[in-house]
Design a protein around this motif. Structure first.
Motif, mmCIF file in Angstrom:
data_model
loop_
_atom_site.group_PDB
_atom_site.id
_atom_site.type_symbol
_atom_site.label_atom_id
_atom_site.label_comp_id
_atom_site.label_asym_id
_atom_site.label_seq_id
_atom_site.Cartn_x
_atom_site.Cartn_y
_atom_site.Cartn_z
ATOM 1 N N GLY A 254 -17.092 121.748 49.572
ATOM 2 C CA GLY A 254 -18.222 122.312 48.652
ATOM 3 C C GLY A 254 -19.422 122.289 49.705
ATOM 4 N N GLN A 255 -20.147 123.197 48.593
ATOM 5 C CA GLN A 255 -21.916 123.409 48.569
ATOM 6 C C GLN A 255 -22.493 121.450 48.962
ATOM 7 O OE1 GLN A 255 -22.030 125.878 44.684
ATOM 8 N NE2 GLN A 255 -24.074 125.924 45.651
ATOM 9 N N SER A 256 -23.922 121.622 49.734
ATOM 10 C CA SER A 256 -23.895 120.477 49.357
ATOM 11 C C SER A 256 -24.770 119.867 48.284
ATOM 12 C CB SER A 256 -25.564 120.735 50.472
ATOM 13 O OG SER A 256 -26.057 122.004 50.502
ATOM 14 N N GLY A 257 -24.600 118.416 47.957
ATOM 15 C CA GLY A 257 -25.409 118.370 46.597
ATOM 16 C C GLY A 257 -24.374 118.606 45.671
ATOM 17 N N VAL A 258 -23.856 118.674 45.796
ATOM 18 C CA VAL A 258 -22.382 118.700 44.585
ATOM 19 C C VAL A 258 -21.826 117.173 44.418
ATOM 20 C CG1 VAL A 258 -22.058 121.044 44.640
ATOM 21 C CG2 VAL A 258 -20.353 119.387 45.753
ATOM 22 N N GLY A 259 -21.488 116.600 45.889
ATOM 23 C CA GLY A 259 -21.577 114.733 45.257
ATOM 24 C C GLY A 259 -20.050 114.852 45.554
ATOM 25 N N LYS A 260 -19.655 115.202 47.214
ATOM 26 C CA LYS A 260 -18.823 114.960 47.198
ATOM 27 C C LYS A 260 -18.598 113.189 48.078
ATOM 28 C CE LYS A 260 -19.469 117.751 51.203
ATOM 29 N NZ LYS A 260 -20.070 118.661 50.485
ATOM 30 N N SER A 261 -19.781 113.046 49.318
ATOM 31 C CA SER A 261 -19.541 111.615 49.483
ATOM 32 C C SER A 261 -19.604 110.414 48.356
ATOM 33 C CB SER A 261 -20.656 111.629 50.628
ATOM 34 O OG SER A 261 -21.335 112.700 51.342
ATOM 35 N N SER A 262 -20.579 110.438 47.223
ATOM 36 C CA SER A 262 -20.331 110.255 45.984
ATOM 37 C C SER A 262 -19.193 109.860 45.731
ATOM 38 C CB SER A 262 -21.018 110.226 45.014
ATOM 39 O OG SER A 262 -22.460 109.953 45.652
#
Length: 380
Positions: A254-262
């Motif tokens: 997904g795009q950066s900033g969509v919260g994958k790591s969160s």
């Protein structure tokens, strides 16, 4: 009489291409230097020029692959590649992680790939010993066949971002940044092309004040895709996502900033992945993940945490195959008047007629048109 075949080779001959830096250039590119060295500073142009290089170095070379290289040796160990740093791979053996290099002959035989080993590969590696002390570094000797790949074009070569993936969890966000269905569609096409099951995840649902994120998610649910609504803040959908990831190898894209790591931290708090903030001026996230990495989950399974990809080049997928990766298009394609219909400008096109009737969403059709006319890079 001695067996010449047995004495001459202990394996089979394999033809491999030379490295590109060993090839003679097809065209002469030193006109300026030649003109300076020539008397009168004049150089006659060639009467004939080849686009493809000719000569001994443009041919392939022969290497010997021993019979005992065809099958794993008893001394070889098996593992999964967790990450790649140049020519070094971190291989998970189960009980420990071993740093491995890649055997040169393997790199040569797979010269067309951007790198012969990718995150998620199942590999066989050897570990040397020095006396009674085991050496901690290993050498990757062989790579098993891949069953699912997320790929993109990097320069002139195809790059495998992740291999042996069961499913791709395509993460978008309800806000900050706003959902971009066209970008999700490109990930879906990339997943289908790599024989990976796509799953659409809409994160940050606690910020979905206008319910646009819910509407986008409903669109993909209507198409038959597995969808999940999540919030790393409130915990909504986290249990469902955890069950989806258990005992499978999944790529989180997904795009950066969509919260994958969160999301991954919420699913498995033991990971403690670094989290970045979204810049208000651009609504783009900072890249907290710089390289793809295979992460072992404490409850079973692996996830590939990919970098926030600012560009996704799908030039590797033939344009005449896009229609097959738009699931609502595929059943209607045989009804088109022209067998080679591109569904762009032709008359009596079943796809365009379905759009006019409302059977195919205009957003999806526009996404197809954008992808068909510009299959290369799409920026965030």
């Amino acid at each position: 009489m001695p067996d010449k075949k047995k004495n001459k080779g202990e394996g089979k001959k394999v033809r491999v291409p030379f490295r590109r830096n060993r090839l003679k250039p097809a065209r002469e590119k030193d006109w300026t230097q030649r003109a300076r060295e020539a008397e009168g500073h004049e150089v006659d142009s060639q009467a004939r020029e080849n686009v493809v290089a000719k000569g001994d170095l443009s041919r392939q070379r022969t290497i010997i692959v021993r019979d005992d290289e065809a099958a794993p040796r008893e001394t070889w160990r098996r593992g999964v590649v967790l990450s790649m740093r140049g020519l070094f791979a971190a291989v998970d053996e189960g009980e420990r992680i071993v740093s491995c290099t890649v055997r040169r002959v393997l790199r040569t035989r797979l010269i067309d790939e951007r790198h012969p080993v990718a995150v998620g590969d199942r590999v066989f590696f050897s570990v040397g010993e020095s006396g009674d002390v085991a050496v901690q570094e290993g050498v990757i000797e062989a790579v098993e066949s891949r069953k699912g790949e997320l790929r993109r074009l990097a320069g002139r070569r195809v790059q495998t971002i992740a291999a042996n993936v069961d499913q791709a969890v395509i993460v978008s966000s309800a806000a900050q940044p706003a959902p971009k269905p066209h970008f999700v569609d490109r990930y879906i096409v990339a997943a289908h092309a790599g024989d990976i099951t796509p799953v659409v995840c809409m994160n940050k649902m606690d910020l979905d004040e206008d319910e646009y994120g819910a509407a986008v998610l409903a669109m993909y649910a209507e198409l038959g895709y597995r969808t999940i609504a999540t919030s790393a803040v409130t915990g909504a959908g986290i249990d469902e996502l955890r069950a989806l990831l258990t005992d499978k190898e999944s790529v989180i894209a997904g795009q950066s900033g969509v919260g994958k790591s969160s999301l991954l931290n919420a699913v498995d708090p033991e990971l403690a992945l670094k989290i970045g903030a979204v810049m208000e001026s651009t609504e783009k996230g900072r890249h907290t993940t710089t390289t793809a990495e295979l992460i072992r989950l404490s409850f079973g399974g692996y996830v590939v945490d990919t970098p926030g990809i600012r560009s996704l080049d799908l030039s590797i997928v033939p344009r005449n195959e896009y229609e097959a990766y738009f699931v609502e298009f595929a059943p209607l394609v045989p009804a088109c008047h022209f067998p080679d219909c591109t569904h762009t400008h032709e008359e009596r096109c079943a796809i365009k007629e379905a759009v006019e009737r409302g059977d195919i969403r205009i957003e999806r059709y526009e996404s197809y048109l954008h992808l068909f006319t510009e299959p290369g890079v799409m920026r965030e």
